[in-house]
Design an enzyme around this catalytic site. Structure first.
Site, PDB file in Angstrom:
ATOM      1  N   ASP A  99      13.385  49.231  25.108  1.00 51.75           N
ATOM      2  CA  ASP A  99      14.466  49.116  26.097  1.00 51.75           C
ATOM      3  C   ASP A  99      15.650  49.989  25.685  1.00 51.75           C
ATOM      4  O   ASP A  99      16.252  50.686  26.511  1.00 51.75           O
ATOM      5  CB  ASP A  99      14.887  47.643  26.309  1.00 51.75           C
ATOM      6  CG  ASP A  99      15.071  46.853  25.014  1.00 51.75           C
ATOM      7  OD1 ASP A  99      14.709  47.374  23.935  1.00 51.75           O
ATOM      8  OD2 ASP A  99      15.579  45.720  25.075  1.00 51.75           O
ATOM      9  N   ASP A 133       7.841  59.302  32.651  1.00 54.70           N
ATOM     10  CA  ASP A 133       8.402  59.543  33.995  1.00 54.70           C
ATOM     11  C   ASP A 133       9.927  59.635  33.903  1.00 54.70           C
ATOM     12  O   ASP A 133      10.547  60.490  34.531  1.00 54.70           O
ATOM     13  CB  ASP A 133       8.038  58.407  34.964  1.00 54.70           C
ATOM     14  CG  ASP A 133       6.762  58.685  35.751  1.00 54.70           C
ATOM     15  OD1 ASP A 133       5.855  59.328  35.178  1.00 54.70           O
ATOM     16  OD2 ASP A 133       6.665  58.265  36.926  1.00 54.70           O
ATOM     17  N   LYS A 147       8.243  47.335  20.802  1.00 53.28           N
ATOM     18  CA  LYS A 147       8.991  46.134  21.202  1.00 53.28           C
ATOM     19  C   LYS A 147       8.692  45.074  20.150  1.00 53.28           C
ATOM     20  O   LYS A 147       8.145  43.994  20.437  1.00 53.28           O
ATOM     21  CB  LYS A 147       8.558  45.711  22.622  1.00 53.28           C
ATOM     22  CG  LYS A 147       9.377  44.586  23.241  1.00 53.28           C
ATOM     23  CD  LYS A 147      10.800  44.983  23.615  1.00 53.28           C
ATOM     24  CE  LYS A 147      11.574  43.782  24.142  1.00 53.28           C
ATOM     25  NZ  LYS A 147      13.009  44.093  24.363  1.00 53.28           N
ATOM     26  N   ASP A 177       3.774  55.717  29.376  1.00 48.16           N
ATOM     27  CA  ASP A 177       3.675  55.997  30.817  1.00 48.16           C
ATOM     28  C   ASP A 177       5.059  55.926  31.453  1.00 48.16           C
ATOM     29  O   ASP A 177       5.483  56.834  32.174  1.00 48.16           O
ATOM     30  CB  ASP A 177       2.731  54.968  31.459  1.00 48.16           C
ATOM     31  CG  ASP A 177       2.639  55.142  32.961  1.00 48.16           C
ATOM     32  OD1 ASP A 177       2.473  56.293  33.408  1.00 48.16           O
ATOM     33  OD2 ASP A 177       2.754  54.132  33.692  1.00 48.16           O
ATOM     34  N   TYR A 234      -3.682  48.919  29.283  1.00 44.99           N
ATOM     35  CA  TYR A 234      -4.556  49.647  30.207  1.00 44.99           C
ATOM     36  C   TYR A 234      -6.028  49.304  30.007  1.00 44.99           C
ATOM     37  O   TYR A 234      -6.800  49.314  30.947  1.00 44.99           O
ATOM     38  CB  TYR A 234      -4.381  51.163  30.015  1.00 44.99           C
ATOM     39  CG  TYR A 234      -3.215  51.758  30.753  1.00 44.99           C
ATOM     40  CD1 TYR A 234      -1.916  51.378  30.448  1.00 44.99           C
ATOM     41  CD2 TYR A 234      -3.413  52.722  31.735  1.00 44.99           C
ATOM     42  CE1 TYR A 234      -0.840  51.946  31.106  1.00 44.99           C
ATOM     43  CE2 TYR A 234      -2.336  53.290  32.397  1.00 44.99           C
ATOM     44  CZ  TYR A 234      -1.055  52.901  32.081  1.00 44.99           C
ATOM     45  OH  TYR A 234       0.005  53.462  32.738  1.00 44.99           O
TER      46      TYR A 234
HETATM   47  C1  IPM Z   1       0.002  58.953  34.304  1.00 45.35           C
HETATM   48  C2  IPM Z   1      -0.290  58.182  35.553  1.00 45.35           C
HETATM   49  C3  IPM Z   1      -1.540  57.333  35.330  1.00 45.35           C
HETATM   50  C4  IPM Z   1      -1.257  56.422  34.163  1.00 45.35           C
HETATM   51  C5  IPM Z   1      -1.971  56.534  36.576  1.00 45.35           C
HETATM   52  C6  IPM Z   1      -2.247  57.436  37.756  1.00 45.35           C
HETATM   53  C7  IPM Z   1      -3.151  55.656  36.296  1.00 45.35           C
HETATM   54  O1  IPM Z   1       0.806  57.412  35.927  1.00 45.35           O
HETATM   55  O2  IPM Z   1      -0.865  59.747  33.870  1.00 45.35           O
HETATM   56  O3  IPM Z   1       1.088  58.789  33.763  1.00 45.35           O
HETATM   57  O4  IPM Z   1      -0.649  55.365  34.335  1.00 45.35           O
HETATM   58  O5  IPM Z   1      -1.655  56.764  33.050  1.00 45.35           O
HETATM   59 MG    MG Z   2       2.508  57.758  34.772  1.00 40.00          MG
END
Ligand code: IPM
Ligand code: MG
Length: 377
Positions: A241, A269, A209, A265, A151
């Site tokens: 993975d 999710d 990894k 990240d 990032y």
């Molecule tokens: C998160 C989001 C952000 C990230 C995006 C919106 C830049 O996906 O907070 O997980 O990747 O950190």
């Molecule tokens: Mg995210």
């Protein structure tokens, strides 16, 4: 006059952001009167709405105006909703993007650690795409490194690079570099162990990894070194993975999962679906200075303005703020209990409703916020 005033820099942002922020403010107002504190919220611009406002004012377009950063620094905590949307989506490296505002505020406030608790609500077990028996005993927290790695490496686009085009001629090349220092790794890994010591399972899984990446091999060395200082914590490392697979095959094995920025990240999710919806996952970004709290989900442009977004991740981000910034554990527990109660009573937003939910129990954003406020009293 309340006996104590907390100044909160509120950043509604884009998409569903303003709608869910309104519900978080209702909850704060209710808690304030109950606990004799004032939560003084002040809205500031971030993301696409900041790009639009600075453009309209004839200034250099930016997703994080200086005034927002100054206000964030001067506040006791920052509460953010969401940024981004199709209006500002671009692949042109010279155009501003809403997400730059989020990344910049994390970096500028020194928020090197992002905490994402994955907490199961018994009432939502059927909202998860995973079978019930797999969800038994799931209670994990992802500790994500937040200001390093891909990032914040070099992002570069080179034109006219010989041999880069598909036909063998000159074309474009893009570069994103990934770097970590020992210090950057150690502070998040240490935090993970400290947290694990206070949690029932006493377990840390460090995700990397290391079979491919040098940054991961350094990560692993540091993790092992820190682990030696916490003999009471059950420690292991896991390749990313494999971790992605284990999160759906046997999620109850995890307690504290610590990992670098990009892996965190992606895995967070994935892990959110254990709870049934990304709309349930709150987060806290912590570091040296003012902390920032935000839902883990995005701005959901497809449902923005419709009043149907789930405000619970935003409200649960308030819970984390009460805990980590204001040391108001009682109030934080009340928020958690109120959310649990509302769900136990069968109230749902569309994202967490299922076939068994009666139509009159599917609530809009504001009605869900009202239910939580009601449950607080
Ligand atoms: C998160 C989001 C952000 C990230 C995006 C919106 C830049 O996906 O907070 O997980 O990747 O950190
Ligand atoms: Mg995210």
């Amino acid at each position: 006059m309340a006996s104590k005033v907390y100044r909160i820099c509120t950043l509604p942002g884009d998409g569903i952001g303003p709608e869910i922020m309104a519900e978080a403010k209702k909850v704060l107002a209710a808690l304030g009167s109950k606990h004799d504190v004032e939560f003084a919220c002040e809205d500031h611009l971030i993301g696409g709405s900041a790009i639009d406002a600075t453009t309209e004012a004839g200034e250099k377009p930016t997703a994080l105006p200086d005034s927002t950063l100054d206000a964030a620094r001067a506040s006791d905590a920052v509460l953010l909703a969401a940024v981004g949307g199709p209006k500002w989506t671009t692949t042109d490296p010279d155009k501003p993007r809403p997400e730059q505002g989020l990344l910049a505020i994390r970096k500028q406030l020194g928020l090197y650690l992002n905490l994402r608790p994955v907490r199961m609500y018994p009432a939502l077990l059927d909202a998860s795409p995973l079978r019930r028996d797999l969800l038994d005993g799931v209670d994990l927290v992802i500790v994500r490194e937040l200001t390093g790695g891909l990032y914040f490496g070099t992002h570069d686009r080179q034109k006219d690079v010989a041999g880069a085009a598909a036909d063998g001629g000159a074309g474009q090349k893009a570069v994103d570099s990934m770097e970590y220092t020992e210090a950057e790794i150690e502070r998040v890994v240490r935090w993970a162990f400290e947290a694990a010591e206070r949690r029932p399972k006493h377990r840390v899984t460090s995700v990397d990894k290391a079979n491919v990446l040098e940054t991961s091999r350094l990560w692993r060395e540091v993790a092992h070194r820190v682990a030696a200082e916490y003999p009471s914590v059950d420690f292991s490392d896991m390749l990313v993975d494999n971790c992605a697979m284990q999160l759906v095959a046997n999620p109850a094995q995890f307690d504290v999962l610590v990992t670098e920025n990009t892996f965190g990240d992606i895995l967070s999710d994935e892990a959110s679906m254990l709870t049934g919806s990304l709309g349930m996952l709150a987060s806290a970004s912590l570091g040296a200075g003012t902390a920032l709290y935000e839902p883990s989900h995005g701005s959901a442009p497809d449902i923005a303005g419709k009043g149907i977004a789930n405000p619970l991740a935003q409200i649960l981000s308030v819970e984390l703020m009460l805990r980590y910034s204001f040391q108001m554990d009682d109030a934080a527990d009340e928020v958690a209990a109120a959310v649990t109660r509302v769900l136990d009573e069968g109230w749902r937003t569309a994202d967490i409703a299922d076939d068994a939910t009666p139509a009159d129990h599917v609530l809009g954003t504001a009605a869900m916020g009202d239910k939580v406020v009601e449950a607080l009293s």
